[in-house]
Design an enzyme around this catalytic site. Structure first.
Site, PDB file in Angstrom:
ATOM      1  N   THR B 152     -48.298 -58.876   3.708  1.00 37.14           N
ATOM      2  CA  THR B 152     -48.617 -58.080   2.518  1.00 37.14           C
ATOM      3  C   THR B 152     -49.313 -58.913   1.436  1.00 37.14           C
ATOM      4  OG1 THR B 152     -46.681 -56.734   2.966  1.00 37.14           O
ATOM      5  CG2 THR B 152     -47.565 -56.597   0.752  1.00 37.14           C
ATOM      6  N   GLY B 191     -40.873 -62.647   1.968  1.00 35.21           N
ATOM      7  CA  GLY B 191     -39.503 -63.160   1.957  1.00 35.21           C
ATOM      8  C   GLY B 191     -39.430 -64.581   2.464  1.00 35.21           C
ATOM      9  N   GLU B 462     -41.847 -51.786   6.882  1.00 34.98           N
ATOM     10  CA  GLU B 462     -42.011 -51.324   8.271  1.00 34.98           C
ATOM     11  C   GLU B 462     -42.604 -49.925   8.298  1.00 34.98           C
ATOM     12  OE1 GLU B 462     -41.711 -53.629  10.135  1.00 34.98           O
ATOM     13  OE2 GLU B 462     -40.211 -54.972   9.313  1.00 34.98           O
TER      14      GLU B 462
END
Lengths: 713, 713
Positions: B152, B191, B462
């Protein structure tokens, strides 16, 4: 502060900049932002807010740049500093109450003085005698004592009558003994009590001679005025962190046989005669009752602007953000589409945009009704209306009111229905706005998460939104019974001038019930409003049948009551929006194109609600299945398309300053990504830390420069 | 730690203690908790979890008592310590991957190693060549390098093809240059990247000779392995606080012309020939495609237990909490009613209780299907199925698949529909649970707010839940077209054995469309399931008509697609729950009374959904208005009443240890108020501070003992 590398500083966002996107949006629409803003707020308020904003922005105490990074202890410390400064400014600039609260709205977080400045002062003022005003109110107004309003307990929230704290009258020495007999009697959730207050208005069961007279308000000192340590046999503290509202010190409070003098029971409405130990009944409980209605009406009014903050952020960001090319676009089209062009996004956001105006006008309508009603009440109280007042005093519920007071009862029921519905719409709407922002909605810098979390208590306080729907239904059932009784006396359901609106719609339904409705919901606004009224009436008589004919238990009907109350609230919103639209003030103050867009918003709000609640509309025969299908497949999509070009200007008219929104995504200038990046990189204290990343080492931070920045607070 | 005064320590809760309430609840029901728990989890898993729980509870690093009080910096520090310890324990006890993840679930917060231990390892394993496994995977598995998965970007989330980061092939020296051409190209939300990772798998547009080949994965070192400082011309850091998930260091990452060797492009599926500079096409993209389906199936399975945590807390607390007497109770009745006895509370909580089981069984069904499909795929890959695989490789979308692969396409579409629906139900359901707890639901000690906030990203990642519904609809439209074409060839809509379930229900609908359905939804379970299938088929053909006959734009149909996908998901859930109910494993393992209660839950879930979505059911003529009214007024209320006595035992069967729930309200023993009070008073660091409450003083804290406690971390 971290400084970004020069090569990073040189980077621009790709494609059309956000600032250009919003510029083009604003060019596309002819909505008159200034005039609409003036209608929503008045120019006087807008000017006042600008003046206040200037003062606050210039004061380093109110600097917001570290807000989202702070933990609870730092946040509450900052909030205390801000609360103090706010009071200092208030004195310095000689602010009115309204100015003080407006400044607080711009800061947009509760301070530990929140409940002192509202409920403590209000309760002392409204429920105290002149002697008590002298004793407590004056000091409170001068912040010589800091107070709170202690009602809710660990074991009792909604059910005020079930409170466990006792205040036992001691005739011997003319004192009350405050006591917490159980752990569940601990006062809980009390704003401003946890750390700030040294006084509290405590709601406790009044006991005289072993007999309980229900909850009454007592003024109790809880902390030493000098050391601020709790007084002996009083246990008081903060109840800990919450989902939101963490700049407030919600507190707990327990008493171990605390004696207070007779004068500490607030005695304007009811009191204990110190000589005879007799309980003197409240002279006019409807006044207290009025305050609750006023508070709820304000929640309705605020719900519009609360939601408007979220909608402003989401609509601006969705106008800046581009994602995917249109699926029907030519193959070689590489330019991505503004997210706001997707119908699924419009379907989520535009009905909420419409709701901001709908709720605002409804709140205004409620407050106008309240004021009108107060005028009537005051006239009665002063004039020959003592008979009314006497009857009013029989009991606190709306079902006890005499026919002369039916406006008040109607107003009370409507305020309950609308409080429950409006705050639910606003709360859930904010979360919808957050999600419509995609992943970035989850960042604190969206400004949406904290605003949502801070607002959520409104769905519970001043009457839990589910509980309230029972009061609404009780009133509607009672009205329906009166309509039926009246008709069986008179032989028909003709409305007369003395009817309030609820009676009118119930009679109207009964009169036409067998003919059917045949409302032109798609072609005629007035009939669209009537279709909502019809549905309310239908659900009312259905519920009445279950209760009175089928003798169903109250508990088994709670779900029906919730639906009924929601339907009634939606009718009120639609009706108020419609009324505001064709009011002379709106018609005369807005140019035609702006009025047209507001009209589209009215239709969107109404038809979208109609198709969402389709099954109740067709079951009641308020409209046909065909009409609902047409609303869904034709009218709503068409309205979304019509409103699309005006979305940005419409949210602009709410006039939230960037400083108030404190949102990267909702910036007026559209510089979303730069702002987001600056906050994440340069402002973020975690970036002054270096991890030791290897699990076999027990060292956590190799380097930690935060201690320097922390001490700055 | 603060110690409460002795007179406070002596206080008990009023009325029947919470512990007694839950004891009585458990006595009332004959649901077999152990056998149901075994069915949900298996005994092996329950034993494993107990073993892990013992280890974690005994370790002070995992002490949860200060979790809710900590600010972000303290939380992430604790999470880092926990992540390290978890790895150490994993080595020490030789844990399997499953045991490691189970331990993490018990801790219930992400650690900065979260993405290393999942996506980084998985991607290296699945997309790396043996040479790359040797180079990167081994070190990663030993935590010699710490990694993340960087896809992302600030400007691109859902639209992976729009990523801006480039990886340009340099034929001269056989390297790639990683570069971030714009600010919006910054990797974002990654993350484990913010502070922990020194490596990243970076998705970047592969460019060879000026031509772009779309996003591909590259392994890039981002921080020095010794100093852990960012490498030169790499800008990396934490993106700041979020609505939840604050123990994770989601990060940003920018490259300024960073060179990496040829071997750093993960090359199992596609690669650049270093000699010819030619791009080698992916040999089998359906494998990657399968991974996504697997991830989504797991989200479906998890959604059941995610929601079950909330339902466990809410049902236990509502069984302890009493508020108001029943309105129909005799006047002198003073005992307050358990909140769970109110139908409005049951209506909110029991359908969610039913959903926990429904989603769990559906997730299990999905994973079983996935495994079956993988077995077929593997057989084909090994055997003579090269023709299929060849055709599969033509494109990544389900519409490109040949008939032999229709199970995979169906599975993919179903996993999209169910991921979107299940995570929405779980996320929104948690908030419903929180509100059903009244005011105390807002306290952090409810354990609900943080759990909800941490779960919310699942609705976006997702595949955004709104975006995904387009993929589902695309597949359903395609299937419907095939059904129509087939029928026009064969002259009828007869199903044949080769059909998958989607084709079967579409054909069935077309065959019976003119006759009407006349499903006995209230009396026959199988027909109830068929009514859901009918509705899906109806909505599919409606959407097809809009698209193919009326030539409506794709964008104008997005709202219909969302409805269609939701309907399809609800059908799948109902069908899977029904299938599980009558599976031999369930039938043989549970005693009759337990099976009966599960059957009631199935009916509640189905009929409650049917009445909530009433308008689609009657528009499709899947059932009559009368049936819907009966479902609403008779069947659902009756089911709520039947399930009521079993509510506590049903949530018990989910077997969440108190330590995992970390909730005052959800305690197994019902000692809600004591626990709440202890946390607020004794554990709360803010109670070590004394305010200076007067606004004219600039002193904030008169006393602050927190520094002592803080240094303990």
């Amino acid at each position: 502060m971290v400084t970004n590398p020069t090569w990073v500083q040189a980077l621009k966002e790709s494609g059309r900049p956000g600032s250009k996107c919003l510029e083009l949006e604003r060019e596309k629409s002819n909505v008159n932002v200034d005039k609409l803003a003036c209608l929503l707020h008045t120019n006087a308020v807008l000017e006042r807010n600008n003046r206040l904003l200037k003062i606050l922005q210039d004061d380093p105490v109110f600097d917001k740049s570290q807000n989202y990074f702070r933990g609870r202890d730092e946040r509450i410390k900052a909030a205390l500093a801000r609360g103090k400064r706010l009071r200092q400014l208030s004195v310095q600039h000689n602010w009115t109450k309204e100015e003080y609260h407006a400044a607080n709205e711009l800061i947009s977080e509760p301070t530990p003085y929140g409940l002192h400045a509202s409920m403590f002062l209000v309760t002392l003022r409204e429920q105290g005698t002149p002697e008590q005003h002298e004793l407590f109110l004056k000091k409170a107004e001068n912040y010589e004592i800091i107070g709170c309003y202690a009602q809710t307990e660990l074991g009792h929230g909604s059910n005020v009558r079930g409170l466990e704290t006792t205040a036992t009258w001691n005739p011997d020495n003319q004192t009350f003994t405050l006591h917490s007999p159980h752990l569940t009697a601990s006062k809980w959730w009390i704003g401003s009590l946890g750390k700030a207050a040294n006084y509290a208005v405590v709601m406790a069961q009044l006991i005289i001679n072993g007999k309980s007279y229900g909850p009454h308000p007592f003024v109790v000192q809880v902390r030493d005025l000098k050391t601020h340590e709790p007084l002996e046999n009083i246990y008081v503290g903060d109840i800990g962190p919450k989902f939101g509202y963490n700049t407030m010190d919600n507190g707990f409070l327990l008493f171990n046989q605390i004696k207070i003098p007779h004068v500490n029971m607030l005695a304007r409405f009811s009191r204990v005669d110190p000589k005879t130990s007799k309980y003197m009944r409240p002279s006019n409980p409807s006044l207290v009752y009025g305050t609750l209605t006023w508070v709820r009406s304000n929640i309705v009014l605020q719900s519009g602007s609360v939601l408007a903050r979220g909608v402003t952020i989401a609509i601006r960001y969705c106008s800046v953000r581009r994602q995917f090319t249109d699926r029907d676009a030519p193959e070689d089209e590489v330019k991505e589409n503004q997210v706001i062009n997707y119908t699924m996004v419009q379907q989520r956001l535009f009905p909420l945009l419409a709701a901001t105006f709908a709720l605002h006008f409804t709140g205004r309508g409620m407050i106008a009704l309240y004021d009108a009603n107060q005028a009537v009440m005051n006239k009665r109280e002063r004039g020959g209306g003592s008979a009314d007042v006497g009857q009013l005093s029989r009991g606190p519920g709306p079902e006890e009111l005499n026919p002369g007071a039916d406006l008040l009862a109607d107003l009370h029921a409507t305020s309950c229905a609308l409080k429950a519905h409006a705050s639910t719409v606003a709360g859930e709407g904010l979360e919808t706005c957050r999600r419509a922002c995609g992943g970035h909605g989850y960042s604190s810098f969206s400004g949406l998460g904290s605003w949502y979390a801070d607002y959520l208590p409104t769905l519970t306080w001043e009457g839990d939104n589910y509980m309230l729907t029972q009061q609404v239904s009780r009133y509607l059932l009672k009205s329906a019974r009166a309509v039926l009784e009246n008709a069986s006396k008179n032989g028909n359901f003709d409305a007369n001038l003395g009817d309030n609106d609820t009676t009118r719609i119930l009679k109207n339904y009964r009169r036409r019930q067998d003919m059917g409705a045949a409302f032109d919901v798609l072609g005629n606004d007035e009939e669209l409003v009537e279709a909502f009224a019809w549905r309310t009436a239908y659900l009312t008589f259905e519920a009445l049948r279950h209760r009175d004919e089928e003798k169903r238990s109250w508990n088994s009907l709670l779900v029906d009551f919730y639906r009924l109350s929601t339907a009634h609230a939606q009718y009120m919103v639609v009706k108020n929006f419609y009324g505001a639209l064709f009011s002379s003030s709106l018609q005369s103050s807005l140019p035609k194109p702006t009025k047209e867009v507001l009209h589209q918003l009215f239709r969107l709000y109404s038809l979208h609600t109609l198709e969402r609640e389709a099954s109740e509309f067709f079951q009641s025969a308020a409209c046909t299945v065909r009409q609902i299908q047409l609303a869904r497949t034709k009218s709503v999509p068409q309205l979304l398309e019509q409103i699309r070009p005006h979305a940005v200007r419409l949210v602009d008219s709410w006039m939230f300053p960037d400083w108030q929104l404190d949102s990267s995504l909702g910036r007026y200038d559209g510089n979303v990504y730069e702002d987001m990046f600056k906050r994440a990189s340069e402002d973020n204290p975690l970036n002054k830390v270096i991890f030791d990343p290897y699990p076999d080492s027990d060292v956590l931070f190799k380097k930690d420069e935060r201690s320097i920045s922390k001490s700055k607070l």
